[in-house]
Design an enzyme around this catalytic site. Structure first.
Site, PDB file in Angstrom:
ATOM      1  N   MET A   1       0.822  -1.210   0.000  1.00  0.00           N
ATOM      2  CA  MET A   1       0.000   0.000   0.000  1.00  0.00           C
ATOM      3  C   MET A   1       0.863   1.270   0.000  1.00  0.00           C
ATOM      4  O   MET A   1       0.720   2.116  -0.884  1.00  0.00           O
ATOM      5  CB  MET A   1      -0.930  -0.018   1.217  1.00  0.00           C
ATOM      6  N   GLY A   3       4.252   1.629  -0.371  1.00  0.00           N
ATOM      7  CA  GLY A   3       5.267   1.652  -1.437  1.00  0.00           C
ATOM      8  C   GLY A   3       4.666   2.163  -2.743  1.00  0.00           C
ATOM      9  O   GLY A   3       5.244   3.025  -3.418  1.00  0.00           O
ATOM     10  N   GLY A  93       8.692   2.916  10.051  1.00  0.00           N
ATOM     11  CA  GLY A  93       8.436   2.168  11.280  1.00  0.00           C
ATOM     12  C   GLY A  93       6.949   2.082  11.524  1.00  0.00           C
ATOM     13  O   GLY A  93       6.162   1.905  10.587  1.00  0.00           O
ATOM     14  N   SER A  94       6.556   2.241  12.791  1.00  0.00           N
ATOM     15  CA  SER A  94       5.138   2.110  13.136  1.00  0.00           C
ATOM     16  C   SER A  94       4.911   2.727  14.508  1.00  0.00           C
ATOM     17  O   SER A  94       5.831   2.782  15.332  1.00  0.00           O
ATOM     18  CB  SER A  94       4.792   0.624  13.169  1.00  0.00           C
ATOM     19  N   SER A  95       3.671   3.131  14.771  1.00  0.00           N
ATOM     20  CA  SER A  95       3.373   3.714  16.087  1.00  0.00           C
ATOM     21  C   SER A  95       3.469   2.668  17.203  1.00  0.00           C
ATOM     22  O   SER A  95       3.531   3.022  18.377  1.00  0.00           O
ATOM     23  CB  SER A  95       1.979   4.338  16.088  1.00  0.00           C
ATOM     24  N   CYS A  96       3.525   1.373  16.850  1.00  0.00           N
ATOM     25  CA  CYS A  96       3.595   0.347  17.905  1.00  0.00           C
ATOM     26  C   CYS A  96       4.977   0.266  18.544  1.00  0.00           C
ATOM     27  O   CYS A  96       5.175  -0.512  19.469  1.00  0.00           O
ATOM     28  CB  CYS A  96       3.131  -1.009  17.401  1.00  0.00           C
ATOM     29  N   TYR A 123       7.340  -7.596  16.364  1.00  0.00           N
ATOM     30  CA  TYR A 123       7.296  -6.650  15.234  1.00  0.00           C
ATOM     31  C   TYR A 123       7.836  -5.297  15.684  1.00  0.00           C
ATOM     32  O   TYR A 123       8.654  -4.672  15.002  1.00  0.00           O
ATOM     33  CB  TYR A 123       5.837  -6.555  14.783  1.00  0.00           C
ATOM     34  N   LYS A 127      11.105  -3.033  14.460  1.00  0.00           N
ATOM     35  CA  LYS A 127      10.999  -1.642  13.992  1.00  0.00           C
ATOM     36  C   LYS A 127      11.925  -0.722  14.800  1.00  0.00           C
ATOM     37  O   LYS A 127      12.547   0.183  14.247  1.00  0.00           O
ATOM     38  CB  LYS A 127       9.551  -1.159  14.095  1.00  0.00           C
ATOM     39  N   THR A 155       1.014   6.640  11.680  1.00  0.00           N
ATOM     40  CA  THR A 155      -0.147   6.177  12.426  1.00  0.00           C
ATOM     41  C   THR A 155      -0.873   5.131  11.575  1.00  0.00           C
ATOM     42  O   THR A 155      -0.344   4.659  10.571  1.00  0.00           O
ATOM     43  CB  THR A 155      -1.069   7.379  12.754  1.00  0.00           C
ATOM     44  N   ASN A 156      -2.113   4.757  11.924  1.00  0.00           N
ATOM     45  CA  ASN A 156      -2.877   3.799  11.114  1.00  0.00           C
ATOM     46  C   ASN A 156      -3.149   4.403   9.744  1.00  0.00           C
ATOM     47  O   ASN A 156      -3.632   5.535   9.654  1.00  0.00           O
ATOM     48  CB  ASN A 156      -4.234   3.520  11.776  1.00  0.00           C
ATOM     49  N   HIS A 170      -7.044  -4.486   8.675  1.00  0.00           N
ATOM     50  CA  HIS A 170      -7.126  -3.432   9.692  1.00  0.00           C
ATOM     51  C   HIS A 170      -8.559  -2.898   9.768  1.00  0.00           C
ATOM     52  O   HIS A 170      -9.418  -3.281   8.985  1.00  0.00           O
ATOM     53  CB  HIS A 170      -6.143  -2.306   9.343  1.00  0.00           C
ATOM     54  N   TRP A 193     -18.007  -4.479  16.690  1.00  0.00           N
ATOM     55  CA  TRP A 193     -17.456  -5.012  17.949  1.00  0.00           C
ATOM     56  C   TRP A 193     -17.109  -3.884  18.914  1.00  0.00           C
ATOM     57  O   TRP A 193     -16.549  -2.852  18.506  1.00  0.00           O
ATOM     58  CB  TRP A 193     -16.176  -5.789  17.659  1.00  0.00           C
ATOM     59  N   ARG A 200      -9.142   6.417  17.741  1.00  0.00           N
ATOM     60  CA  ARG A 200      -7.994   6.051  16.910  1.00  0.00           C
ATOM     61  C   ARG A 200      -7.734   7.155  15.883  1.00  0.00           C
ATOM     62  O   ARG A 200      -8.638   7.891  15.510  1.00  0.00           O
ATOM     63  CB  ARG A 200      -8.251   4.729  16.168  1.00  0.00           C
ATOM     64  N   ASP A 269     -12.625  -3.871  23.576  1.00  0.00           N
ATOM     65  CA  ASP A 269     -12.448  -2.537  23.006  1.00  0.00           C
ATOM     66  C   ASP A 269     -11.004  -2.236  22.609  1.00  0.00           C
ATOM     67  O   ASP A 269     -10.756  -1.386  21.776  1.00  0.00           O
ATOM     68  CB  ASP A 269     -12.852  -1.481  24.045  1.00  0.00           C
TER      69      ASP A 269
HETATM   70  N1  LIG Z   1      -0.716   0.062   6.948  1.00  0.00           N
HETATM   71  C1  LIG Z   1      -0.582   0.689   8.107  1.00  0.00           C
HETATM   72  O1  LIG Z   1      -1.575   1.064   8.747  1.00  0.00           O
HETATM   73  C2  LIG Z   1       0.788   0.967   8.662  1.00  0.00           C
HETATM   74  C3  LIG Z   1       0.856   1.621   9.889  1.00  0.00           C
HETATM   75  C4  LIG Z   1       2.096   1.876  10.440  1.00  0.00           C
HETATM   76  C5  LIG Z   1       3.236   1.495   9.764  1.00  0.00           C
HETATM   77  N2  LIG Z   1       3.155   0.864   8.568  1.00  0.00           N
HETATM   78  C6  LIG Z   1       4.443   0.509   7.918  1.00  0.00           C
HETATM   79  O2  LIG Z   1       4.469   1.016   6.603  1.00  0.00           O
HETATM   80  C7  LIG Z   1       5.210   0.124   5.764  1.00  0.00           C
HETATM   81  C8  LIG Z   1       4.356  -0.266   4.582  1.00  0.00           C
HETATM   82  O3  LIG Z   1       3.181  -0.925   5.050  1.00  0.00           O
HETATM   83  P1  LIG Z   1       1.967  -1.228   4.082  1.00  0.00           P
HETATM   84  O4  LIG Z   1       0.732  -0.930   4.827  1.00  0.00           O
HETATM   85  O5  LIG Z   1       2.231  -0.636   2.761  1.00  0.00           O
HETATM   86  O6  LIG Z   1       2.087  -2.817   4.014  1.00  0.00           O
HETATM   87  P2  LIG Z   1       1.846  -3.784   2.755  1.00  0.00           P
HETATM   88  O7  LIG Z   1       0.789  -3.218   1.875  1.00  0.00           O
HETATM   89  O8  LIG Z   1       1.694  -5.161   3.311  1.00  0.00           O
HETATM   90  O9  LIG Z   1       3.217  -3.666   1.997  1.00  0.00           O
HETATM   91  C9  LIG Z   1       4.394  -4.296   2.453  1.00  0.00           C
HETATM   92  C10 LIG Z   1       5.058  -4.896   1.256  1.00  0.00           C
HETATM   93  O10 LIG Z   1       6.271  -5.528   1.685  1.00  0.00           O
HETATM   94  C11 LIG Z   1       6.368  -6.763   1.007  1.00  0.00           C
HETATM   95  N3  LIG Z   1       7.238  -7.693   1.696  1.00  0.00           N
HETATM   96  C12 LIG Z   1       7.022  -8.315   2.882  1.00  0.00           C
HETATM   97  N4  LIG Z   1       8.050  -9.141   3.164  1.00  0.00           N
HETATM   98  C13 LIG Z   1       8.934  -9.029   2.123  1.00  0.00           C
HETATM   99  C14 LIG Z   1      10.166  -9.646   1.809  1.00  0.00           C
HETATM  100  N5  LIG Z   1      10.726 -10.553   2.625  1.00  0.00           N
HETATM  101  N6  LIG Z   1      10.777  -9.321   0.653  1.00  0.00           N
HETATM  102  C15 LIG Z   1      10.212  -8.421  -0.193  1.00  0.00           C
HETATM  103  N7  LIG Z   1       9.055  -7.806   0.035  1.00  0.00           N
HETATM  104  C16 LIG Z   1       8.419  -8.104   1.188  1.00  0.00           C
HETATM  105  C17 LIG Z   1       4.938  -7.265   0.949  1.00  0.00           C
HETATM  106  O11 LIG Z   1       4.774  -8.279  -0.009  1.00  0.00           O
HETATM  107  P3  LIG Z   1       3.724  -9.493   0.304  1.00  0.00           P
HETATM  108  O12 LIG Z   1       2.417  -8.834   0.617  1.00  0.00           O
HETATM  109  O13 LIG Z   1       3.763 -10.281  -0.960  1.00  0.00           O
HETATM  110  O14 LIG Z   1       4.302 -10.215   1.478  1.00  0.00           O
HETATM  111  C18 LIG Z   1       4.207  -5.980   0.573  1.00  0.00           C
HETATM  112  O15 LIG Z   1       4.245  -5.763  -0.807  1.00  0.00           O
HETATM  113  C19 LIG Z   1       5.636  -1.048   6.652  1.00  0.00           C
HETATM  114  O16 LIG Z   1       6.925  -0.826   7.117  1.00  0.00           O
HETATM  115  C20 LIG Z   1       4.662  -0.981   7.792  1.00  0.00           C
HETATM  116  O17 LIG Z   1       5.224  -1.509   8.957  1.00  0.00           O
HETATM  117  C21 LIG Z   1       1.961   0.597   7.985  1.00  0.00           C
END
Ligand SMILES: NC(=O)c1ccc[n+]([C@@H]2O[C@H](COP(=O)([O-])OP(=O)(O)OC[C@H]3O[C@@H](n4cnc5c(N)ncnc54)[C@H](OP(=O)(O)O)[C@@H]3O)[C@@H](O)[C@H]2O)c1
Length: 311
Positions: A1, A3, A93-96, A123, A127, A155-156, A170, A193, A200, A269
């Site tokens: 998402m 990227g 990173g992440s808020s966690c 996780y 991070k 954040t989320n 999520h 729920w 949030r 909750d």
């Molecule tokens: N979404 C949120 O609410 C949120 C909140 C806080 C932080 N973040 C951070 O933001 C960043 C992006 O998150 P996102 O929501 O975009 O997640 P996402 O949509 O799941 O994107 C993560 C990407 O990384 C790929 N990936 C995972 N393991 C891999 C590996 N070993 N080699 C190559 N690619 C790999 C996944 O591929 P596959 O799906 O094929 O495994 C996916 O394309 C992450 O660092 C996440 O921790 C996200």
């Protein structure tokens, strides 16, 4: 998402030489593959948006994969970036990373001041290691090699490209699916729920991408004005939060569901509030642009167009 959103943002700024790899094309836990990638492509800048991510269920079921995969991905990418002369890298990173009982809103200096939420501790530890890895490379190689690796804590997030898996998504994608299916089935009521009172914070993914590019592009003196060598991460939030009841009403509105919304207080909750301070980012000059109303509308339209769900 995220990227994909960063790529959209860079393309909109007329960058043409953007190199990406999907998970299928390259496993970032594979040190030899990452080494070969950097030696071939020699990028100038790196956005590290890849990570193994998931909700409480996935984190609880696969804790070993969450710590191993994330440490390997970030260690390989950050180290090979350094070995191949990359001076600018942004780690997501992440808020966690913040303690379970951190004061609200959570500011950057809450890092490593208390115990983490146990369900996603592996996780979060990965991070935190990513932030500290960037900082350590800056401290050791900043002066000698011009290394300037930065970290942002989102954040989320929600928006195009999200995961709509029925059991493993999520809150926003889960609610969109629930209200969309209720609308299609003409259901008189949707039950959510919990009590609906926890609060949030949510940020639209294109705002996250814009913030990522903004932080990457800041000149070093400006970035340094809001960070320290051993506390260099920057929160990226919306700035305000909503109750789950308010969120449910907004999602119902975006999907066009007109039935009743009920709550099941017998279900858990979670934390009463999770809200990040974005003061540093605001002081640096960035604020989000996309309201929740517009973000939810865009997200829902994109889902209908892409037919991510049956209509
Ligand atoms: N979404 C949120 O609410 C949120 C909140 C806080 C932080 N973040 C951070 O933001 C960043 C992006 O998150 P996102 O929501 O975009 O997640 P996402 O949509 O799941 O994107 C993560 C990407 O990384 C790929 N990936 C995972 N393991 C891999 C590996 N070993 N080699 C190559 N690619 C790999 C996944 O591929 P596959 O799906 O094929 O495994 C996916 O394309 C992450 O660092 C996440 O921790 C996200």
């Amino acid at each position: 998402m995220v990227g994909s959103a960063i790529v959209r943002n860079l393309q909109s700024q007329a960058f043409t030489n953007i190199v990406t790899r999907t998970h299928a094309e390259m496993d970032l836990t594979d040190q030899a593959a990452v080494k070969a990638f950097f030696e071939k492509e020699k990028p100038d800048q790196v956005y590290l948006a890849a990570a193994k991510v998931g909700g409480i269920h996935a984190n609880n079921t696969f804790p070993a994969e969450f710590i191993y995969d994330n440490l390997m991905v970030q260690n390989n990418v950050i180290h090979q970036a350094f070995l191949n002369g990359v001076q600018k890298l942004l780690f997501l990173g992440s808020s966690c990373i913040y303690p379970k009982l951190a004061a609200q809103p959570m500011s950057e200096d809450a890092l490593l001041t208390g115990k983490l939420e146990p369900t996603n501790e592996p996780y979060a530890v990965a991070k935190i290691a990513g932030i500290k890895m960037c900082e350590s490379y800056n401290r050791q190689y900043g002066a000698s090699h011009g290394v300037d690796y930065r970290s942002v804590m989102p954040t989320n997030l929600y928006g195009p490209g999200d995961n709509y898996h029925p059991e493993n998504s999520h809150v926003i994608p889960a609610l969109i699916r629930k209200f969309h299916e209720a609308k299609v089935a003409n259901a008189p009521e949707v039950i959510i729920w919990g009590t609906g009172t926890p609060k949030r914070e949510f940020l639209y993914v294109d705002d996250m991408a814009a913030a990522s590019v903004f932080v990457m592009d800041l000149d070093k003196a400006t970035y340094d004005s809001q960070t320290q060598p051993m506390q260099s991460h920057i929160n990226v939030g919306f700035g305000s939060d909503v109750t789950i009841a308010e969120l449910a009403a907004a999602v119902a509105n975006a999907t066009g569901y007109q039935g009743k919304i009920g709550f099941d207080p017998s279900k858990p909750d979670g934390a009463p509030r999770k809200w990040m301070s974005s003061n540093k980012l605001n002081m640096l000059g960035w604020v989000p642009r996309v309201s929740m109303e517009l973000g939810l509308q865009n997200t829902y339209h994109e889902i209908l167009e892409q037919k991510f769900m049956t209509q």
